[in-house]
Design an enzyme around this catalytic site. Sequence first.
Site, PDB file in Angstrom:
ATOM      1  N   GLN A  35       0.839  -1.181   0.000  1.00 35.21           N
ATOM      2  CA  GLN A  35       0.000   0.000   0.000  1.00 35.21           C
ATOM      3  C   GLN A  35       0.877   1.234   0.000  1.00 35.21           C
ATOM      4  O   GLN A  35       1.810   1.340   0.776  1.00 35.21           O
ATOM      5  CB  GLN A  35      -0.899  -0.021   1.241  1.00 35.21           C
ATOM      6  CG  GLN A  35      -1.764   1.192   1.362  1.00 35.21           C
ATOM      7  CD  GLN A  35      -2.788   1.049   2.462  1.00 35.21           C
ATOM      8  OE1 GLN A  35      -2.871   0.019   3.120  1.00 35.21           O
ATOM      9  NE2 GLN A  35      -3.560   2.095   2.666  1.00 35.21           N
ATOM     10  N   GLY A  36       0.583   2.125  -0.897  1.00 31.74           N
ATOM     11  CA  GLY A  36       1.316   3.378  -0.934  1.00 31.74           C
ATOM     12  C   GLY A  36       0.377   4.528  -0.631  1.00 31.74           C
ATOM     13  O   GLY A  36      -0.764   4.312  -0.231  1.00 31.74           O
ATOM     14  N   ALA A  37       0.870   5.735  -0.815  1.00 26.33           N
ATOM     15  CA  ALA A  37       0.057   6.895  -0.507  1.00 26.33           C
ATOM     16  C   ALA A  37      -1.112   7.013  -1.477  1.00 26.33           C
ATOM     17  O   ALA A  37      -2.187   7.480  -1.129  1.00 26.33           O
ATOM     18  CB  ALA A  37       0.916   8.149  -0.575  1.00 26.33           C
ATOM     19  N   GLU A  38      -0.889   6.579  -2.692  1.00 23.20           N
ATOM     20  CA  GLU A  38      -1.882   6.807  -3.734  1.00 23.20           C
ATOM     21  C   GLU A  38      -2.662   5.561  -4.094  1.00 23.20           C
ATOM     22  O   GLU A  38      -3.752   5.648  -4.636  1.00 23.20           O
ATOM     23  CB  GLU A  38      -1.166   7.291  -5.015  1.00 23.20           C
ATOM     24  CG  GLU A  38      -0.483   8.618  -4.861  1.00 23.20           C
ATOM     25  CD  GLU A  38      -1.387   9.758  -5.282  1.00 23.20           C
ATOM     26  OE1 GLU A  38      -2.049   9.622  -6.319  1.00 23.20           O
ATOM     27  OE2 GLU A  38      -1.427  10.775  -4.570  1.00 23.20           O
ATOM     28  N   LEU A  41      -1.874  -2.260  -3.935  1.00 23.87           N
ATOM     29  CA  LEU A  41      -1.427  -3.256  -4.904  1.00 23.87           C
ATOM     30  C   LEU A  41      -1.893  -4.638  -4.455  1.00 23.87           C
ATOM     31  O   LEU A  41      -1.653  -5.052  -3.330  1.00 23.87           O
ATOM     32  CB  LEU A  41       0.095  -3.236  -5.021  1.00 23.87           C
ATOM     33  CG  LEU A  41       0.630  -4.143  -6.123  1.00 23.87           C
ATOM     34  CD1 LEU A  41       0.390  -3.524  -7.488  1.00 23.87           C
ATOM     35  CD2 LEU A  41       2.099  -4.426  -5.928  1.00 23.87           C
ATOM     36  N   LYS A  56      -3.350  -2.741  -9.531  1.00 18.12           N
ATOM     37  CA  LYS A  56      -3.052  -1.510  -8.803  1.00 18.12           C
ATOM     38  C   LYS A  56      -4.289  -0.631  -8.805  1.00 18.12           C
ATOM     39  O   LYS A  56      -4.774  -0.227  -9.853  1.00 18.12           O
ATOM     40  CB  LYS A  56      -1.884  -0.787  -9.484  1.00 18.12           C
ATOM     41  CG  LYS A  56      -1.380   0.420  -8.736  1.00 18.12           C
ATOM     42  CD  LYS A  56      -0.084   0.915  -9.344  1.00 18.12           C
ATOM     43  CE  LYS A  56       0.433   2.150  -8.641  1.00 18.12           C
ATOM     44  NZ  LYS A  56       1.707   2.594  -9.206  1.00 18.12           N
ATOM     45  N   ASP A 191      10.980   7.571  -9.524  1.00 21.23           N
ATOM     46  CA  ASP A 191      11.029   7.057  -8.148  1.00 21.23           C
ATOM     47  C   ASP A 191      11.936   5.835  -8.079  1.00 21.23           C
ATOM     48  O   ASP A 191      11.532   4.783  -7.606  1.00 21.23           O
ATOM     49  CB  ASP A 191       9.606   6.716  -7.682  1.00 21.23           C
ATOM     50  CG  ASP A 191       9.537   6.395  -6.190  1.00 21.23           C
ATOM     51  OD1 ASP A 191      10.477   6.780  -5.463  1.00 21.23           O
ATOM     52  OD2 ASP A 191       8.566   5.756  -5.770  1.00 21.23           O
TER      53      ASP A 191
END
Lengths: 306, 174
Positions: A35-38, A41, A56, A191
């Site tokens: 899990q990311g900020a946006e 997955l 995603k 990134d």
Amino acid sequence: MASSQEDHPLQTQPQPRTLPPPFNTSPAPCVLIAQGAESLLYRTTFLTPTQPAALKVRPEKKWRHPTLDKRLTRQRVLAEARVLVKLSGEGIVAGGGGRKVKDPKKGKEKESGGDGGGEGVGVGALRGVVPAVLGLDWERGWIVMEWIEGVTVKQAIYARDLADEAALKGLLRRIGGVVGLLHKAGVVHGDLTTSNVMLRPTVSSSSTTTEEGEKTKVGDGGDGAGLDGDIALIDFGLATQSISDEDRAVDLYVLERAFGSTHPKEEGLFGEVLEAYGESMGKGGKVVLRRLEDVRMRGRKKSMIG
Amino acid sequence: METITLPHLPNHPLQLLLFRNVKNAAFLRQQLLDGNTDFEYAFLDAAVILSRQHVLAACFKAINGISQGRLKSKNVHSEIVFDMSPNSNISESFRRFGVSDTTKDILAIKVAPKDPAQVEQHLRDSVRGTTIFITDENLASMTDQARIRKAYKVDVVSQEAEAYIIGCIAIKGS
């Protein structure tokens, strides 16, 4: 007001994430991987029940105005997909954009563009280096990509055999080479960290798929699988199409800093990445590496003063 | 005949039949042009099909499209033909990927058949050709490389091209 029954919003159980359709009603499992900020997955299957895939999802952000939220989600899903499709078509797409792809040898001779941008990198050169896009829905904010087997380079370096410096050097060189190909194809990743670089078990023939991949999967806990394998880049959520030296240098700078802080003991070997990058980028590489020195002096952000 | 249920789309099983050496392509095309409701199938020209994955990607997009209420063409079957195409020109996509008078090999697809046995019988009665298994090898033997190169604007038609072509289908319409 402050009744004891009232749940504090921060103390409630994490809500089960609602997947967008059709995944919300799907009998096939979607397992949350990261899990990311946006985005979230998931690992799931796509097109056939045996094909593993990465889903995603960019969930709706309730605090944004719905119209703005839709637009941003759409833009970001599409930007990522377009970059990946562009890369998977590298060397395959018919001669648009003055790109020489039919005959790489002839192409190299003729290429005289100063920055080396937009050169073809060879037939399917980036196939397997970036995940293929299998499906997406920009309205609903999801994209399904090919699943990349293996471990992150970060995990691999953490679990490495400390005595074997040559293996690490080889790995770093392979990373530099791949980043060079990426830049040459006109894309900056945005990134680059060792968590976004995967080390996938080398598959001898492209036709052997999942079963083989599962068997030769690099172990979970440093079982001596080592630093062999093919490099693949993941998470193109911040990638942009650019051939500017500045963007390329910043891309390398981000990787350099991320590498230094994630792997302080190995920091001194980062030069291997840059060396291999210079080789795979060709002519434009030197300019980027020179620019990288400027970026190091000032940091990622370009000064807006004077 | 083969039935495929795409992952995540359990309510839309696909019924597929691959016909080789079809003799009455013109007749089939006429049925579609006339809007004959007995012929609610997606008829794809197998010459422009690269692999099973290629077709399934278009099917997924079409079915997901109708589930979300986003149809660009008449029904889910025409949508499959349309979604094979990398661009949004409907008549061009039918011309390139649908059945034409000269089509030799046809992949027939029926989405969510009410009576699969009846559908199979009707297809076998209507399409004058021999059915063969829908394997990647059989599809590859029918592929017309030049037509794929033209339709998807690619130089290479191979395993490497599949990822790009499926990607093009996925982002088309954006």
